[in-house]
Design a protein around this motif. Sequence first.
Motif, PDB file in Angstrom:
ATOM      1  N   GLU A 108       0.815  -1.218   0.000  1.00 30.18           N
ATOM      2  CA  GLU A 108       0.000   0.000   0.000  1.00 30.18           C
ATOM      3  C   GLU A 108       0.848   1.267   0.000  1.00 30.18           C
ATOM      4  OE1 GLU A 108      -2.797  -0.079   3.220  1.00 30.18           O
ATOM      5  OE2 GLU A 108      -3.413  -2.133   2.761  1.00 30.18           O
TER       6      GLU A 108
ATOM      7  N   SER B 255      -8.210  -0.044  -6.063  1.00 32.80           N
ATOM      8  CA  SER B 255      -7.481   1.165  -6.436  1.00 32.80           C
ATOM      9  C   SER B 255      -8.355   2.379  -6.179  1.00 32.80           C
ATOM     10  CB  SER B 255      -7.102   1.102  -7.921  1.00 32.80           C
ATOM     11  OG  SER B 255      -6.655   2.369  -8.356  1.00 32.80           O
ATOM     12  N   ASP B 256      -7.738   3.461  -5.677  1.00 31.73           N
ATOM     13  CA  ASP B 256      -8.473   4.716  -5.510  1.00 31.73           C
ATOM     14  C   ASP B 256      -8.003   5.751  -6.524  1.00 31.73           C
ATOM     15  OD1 ASP B 256      -5.983   5.150  -4.515  1.00 31.73           O
ATOM     16  OD2 ASP B 256      -6.601   5.885  -2.537  1.00 31.73           O
TER      17      ASP B 256
ATOM     18  N   PHE C 185      -4.765   0.950  -3.020  1.00 32.00           N
ATOM     19  CA  PHE C 185      -5.427   1.329  -1.768  1.00 32.00           C
ATOM     20  C   PHE C 185      -5.448   0.121  -0.841  1.00 32.00           C
ATOM     21  CE2 PHE C 185      -9.362   1.433   0.754  1.00 32.00           C
ATOM     22  CZ  PHE C 185      -9.097   2.556   1.520  1.00 32.00           C
TER      23      PHE C 185
END
Length: 418
Positions: free
Chosen positions: A53, A368-369, A375
């Motif tokens: 992360e 995923s952000d 994320f």
Amino acid sequence: MTQEIRNFTLNFGPQHPAAHGVLRLVLEMDGEVVQRADPHVGLLHRGTEKLAESKPYNQSIGYMDRLDYVSMMCNEHAYVRAIEKLMGIEAPERAQYIRTMFDEVTRILNHLMWIGSNGLDLGAMAVFLYAFREREELMDCYEAVSGARMHATYYRPGGVARDLPDSMPKYRESPWRKGSELKRVNEWREGSMLDFLDAFCADFPRRVDEYETLLTDNRIWKQRTVGIGVVPVEKALAWGMTGPMLRGSGLAWDLRKKQPYAAYDKVDFDIPVGVQGDCYDRYLVRVEEMRQSNRIIQQCVKWLRANPGPVMVRNFKVAPPRRAEMKDDMEALIHHFKLFTEGYSVPAGEAYAAVEAPKGEFGAYIVSDGANKPFRLKLRAPGFAHLSSMDAIVRGHMLPDVVAMIGTYDIVFGEIDR
């Protein structure tokens, strides 16, 4: 006179040589019979999912190699496929064939390690030396494409790091290898890597026959494995088993056939299945898988010879430009700089990609952000699901059968503890 007889508790591992590194089993024993087995895991927890992360996507590929550290490229494959799903890109066809070929090289590497160490656990010393003889040859293929014998970091989102080399590493002259002996060991290595794999694949079935001569009809091996650790197919499904553990119980479930990826829908191979679901059947399944992997490698080599082409997508947001372009073109230099300092941003969303790793279904789930790092990353390790069945399977077995059961799971703690 009354005498109280109580069960005693025994610590099996982590120092025990058959505990495969870091398994601690707390066994409740009634004499020599196991009444209860409590596996304690987490002794090799390195926080891989959390570390991912805080790093750009490409910098976590190396962590994947270190999960199941005997089937390195298969782990990379799941992670890379998940990223490709999120980004909506697809590797060129040549890269897909290279991935298929190396997945099978990895499967053979894993099963050779398994047959050697499982034999050693159960008292068959010689097989270990035989298996490592072939393992050494395939390790050189890893080294030829990536420079590393184990942790290759060869698969990349959009393809593979580089095309297959035109030459193989050769043995140098030494006091042990010189003259005609040196010429003999370098015989396969005179041409390209595809020539080397051709020679290896032609020779390998004979080598597998040697392992079978040592084990398949060996009465001590059969006494240690036949009827031990029987897993009914319904139970195998309930425990979430995959790979040889499930196929050994008679269910022909293989992601390479059921949910094909890479070039598996273009190659021909069979899925070996067991009948009894005991340790012996799982041994036979893995041996036959080595033969089938050999077939797949031969088909991939034939295709790769006939079809040169790109091995990486031509998209500078994901893959770096060639060095010659970078030194000539300002835009290419900027792409290169941005890619190696910042990485690439992946569209927001989630994706799960699974591959048929040698031990079972290895999956990577990425959320995923929209940033340049995940994320959340969750890895599905087959060994973790398998180990949960330990208590139910070994109850009523003798202490030495626990060793046979640990061996048949094909446990590697890198992926279980993550």
